[in-house]
Design a protein around this motif. Structure first.
Motif, short mmCIF file in Angstrom:
data_model
loop_
_atom_site.label_atom_id
_atom_site.label_comp_id
_atom_site.label_asym_id
_atom_site.label_seq_id
_atom_site.Cartn_x
_atom_site.Cartn_y
_atom_site.Cartn_z
N LEU A 302 47.67 0.22 46.24
CA LEU A 302 47.88 1.64 46.50
C LEU A 302 47.90 1.94 47.99
O LEU A 302 48.69 2.78 48.46
N ALA A 303 47.05 1.26 48.75
CA ALA A 303 47.02 1.49 50.20
C ALA A 303 48.37 1.13 50.82
O ALA A 303 48.88 1.86 51.70
N GLN A 312 56.65 11.88 53.44
CA GLN A 312 56.81 13.13 52.69
C GLN A 312 57.64 12.97 51.42
O GLN A 312 58.32 13.90 50.98
N ASN A 313 57.59 11.80 50.82
CA ASN A 313 58.27 11.61 49.53
C ASN A 313 57.60 12.51 48.49
O ASN A 313 56.37 12.54 48.40
N PRO A 314 58.36 13.26 47.70
CA PRO A 314 57.75 14.19 46.75
C PRO A 314 56.85 13.51 45.72
O PRO A 314 55.86 14.09 45.28
N ILE A 315 57.18 12.27 45.35
CA ILE A 315 56.33 11.57 44.38
C ILE A 315 54.96 11.30 44.99
O ILE A 315 53.93 11.41 44.32
N LEU A 316 54.94 10.93 46.26
CA LEU A 316 53.68 10.69 46.95
C LEU A 316 52.81 11.94 46.93
O LEU A 316 51.59 11.86 46.78
N LEU A 319 51.91 13.12 42.85
CA LEU A 319 50.92 12.26 42.18
C LEU A 319 49.64 12.12 42.99
O LEU A 319 48.72 11.44 42.55
N ARG A 320 49.60 12.76 44.17
CA ARG A 320 48.39 12.75 45.02
C ARG A 320 47.89 11.33 45.24
O ARG A 320 46.70 11.02 45.10
N LEU A 321 48.81 10.45 45.63
CA LEU A 321 48.45 9.05 45.80
C LEU A 321 47.49 8.82 46.96
O LEU A 321 46.62 7.96 46.89
N PRO A 328 41.70 3.92 42.65
CA PRO A 328 43.12 3.64 42.43
C PRO A 328 43.43 3.31 40.97
O PRO A 328 42.61 2.71 40.27
N PRO A 329 44.61 3.68 40.49
CA PRO A 329 45.01 3.32 39.12
C PRO A 329 45.45 1.86 39.05
O PRO A 329 45.74 1.23 40.08
#
Length: 366
Positions: A302-303, A312-316, A319-321, A328-329
């Motif tokens: 995840l790191a 600034q990718n919307p998925i990032l 999903l609050r990565l 981490p998942p």
């Protein structure tokens, strides 16, 4: 008769019946002082048994010996007979039956007893595992073998996964590592990627994964695993793949592999899910080379995703990565969330392209 003798004897001596066994067939001329030592060395389970008395049984022409153990007797741990120099002695417990137990049931009970032992449980824990009322008084005698089979069968359905052979699986691709590839054999690197992915997906014990891995190996590759199993019969699948990587993979050091992982970035036009899948192959290689500990796998993955995804990718953001790096998942959970988010975003884009807005002027003005 022997079972009735055991029951009468422990009642007369006021001994806990759950802790008692009866040994029959001891010859009349046998030294009384040697009986207890022989029982103790016959099996580790009887190493602490104590002889409480002996009685001559006229019908058998031999002695019966009453012994007590420090805790409740587990029938599966007690041998049915004990071999001695001039014959064998028979061991009776309160759960013994005059008729023999089928061999299949005995094998099943032994496997279940071994499984419970690995999980830190004993047969005495079975009522709780089966959800029975702990307040019900315990029986004076142990359950019969048939009752154990039924009860343990119910527990087995609850705690054991389906047998590996009960569900179909795709066989792994063949690999030999020999100078002349066998028909259908591919290069080591794509074979290793495919095999690692398949083994991760299979929800079977590690021993079964190792068996399936050995099935697909031939020649020098099979020799590598055979040699590994000679020194460690229970070798893990991860160590098998690592040994194959050392033997047939690229000669890269752990630092080089880890550097490639850290330098992996999302490419222009590449989906986040595709980037994560590409990154996972590099991470697995780093783990096999010892550059990343298995316990740190999810955190390390995840790191690097947070660092490697385009800014600034919307998925990032959705999903609050960044915020989840402390907890981490797993890979399967992460890739599932990412692909679902990609589908939602794609559906939103299609909606924006296809919607037509109609405007009607309901006034009398132009």
């Amino acid at each position: 008769m022997a079972l009735h003798l055991l029951e009468d004897w422990y009642k007369g001596m006021n001994i806990n019946p759950r802790n008692c066994i009866l040994v029959t067939g001891v010859p009349e001329a046998f030294d009384e002082g040697a009986i207890e030592p022989i029982l103790r060395v016959s099996t580790e389970y009887l190493s602490k048994c104590k002889m409480r008395g002996r009685m001559f049984v006229r019908e058998e022409g031999a002695f019966a010996v009453l012994c007590e153990l420090p805790s409740a007797v587990e029938p599966l741990q007690v041998p049915g007979t004990i071999a001695v120099e001039d014959g064998e002695w028979t061991v009776i417990t309160t759960g013994s039956q005059p008729s023999p137990v089928p061999a299949s049931d005995v094998a099943f009970l032994k496997k279940m007893s071994a499984f419970l032992g690995k999980e830190g449980k004993t047969l005495a824990d079975m009522p709780g595992l089966l959800g029975l009322d702990p307040g019900v008084p315990q029986r004076e005698s142990a359950p019969s073998p048939d009752e154990w089979v039924k009860a343990l069968g119910q527990a087995l359905e609850k705690v054991m996964p389906p047998h590996p052979e009960s569900s179909p699986y795709r066989k792994l691709r063949l690999f030999s590592g020999g100078p002349t590839p066998i028909p259908g054999e591919e290069a080591f690197e794509p074979w290793l990627e495919h095999t690692t992915e398949m083994l991760q997906e299979w929800a079977v014990p590690d021993a079964e994964k190792r068996r399936r891995l050995v099935e697909c190996l031939r020649g020098p590759a099979l020799d590598v695993i055979r040699t590994l199993k000679l020194s460690n019969p229970g070798v893990k699948v991860k160590d098998c793949l690592e040994a194959l990587d050392h033997a047939f993979g690229r000669t890269e050091g752990s630092d080089d592999v880890y550097c490639k992982f850290l330098n992996a970035r999302q490419q222009k036009g590449e989906k986040v899910s595709a980037y994560i899948q590409r990154l996972e192959k590099l991470l697995q290689r780093a783990i096999m080379r010892g550059a990343v500990a298995v316990g740190q796998m999810d955190r390390t993955r995840l790191a690097q995703i947070v660092r490697g995804i385009q800014y600034q990718n919307p998925i990032l953001l959705h999903l609050r990565l960044r915020e989840r790096q402390d907890n981490p998942p797993s890979y399967s959970q992460l890739i599932k969330e990412v692909r679902e988010e990609e589908e939602r975003q794609a559906a939103g884009e299609v909606w924006e392209e296809e919607v037509t807005i109609l405007i009607a002027n309901e006034t009398r003005r132009d």
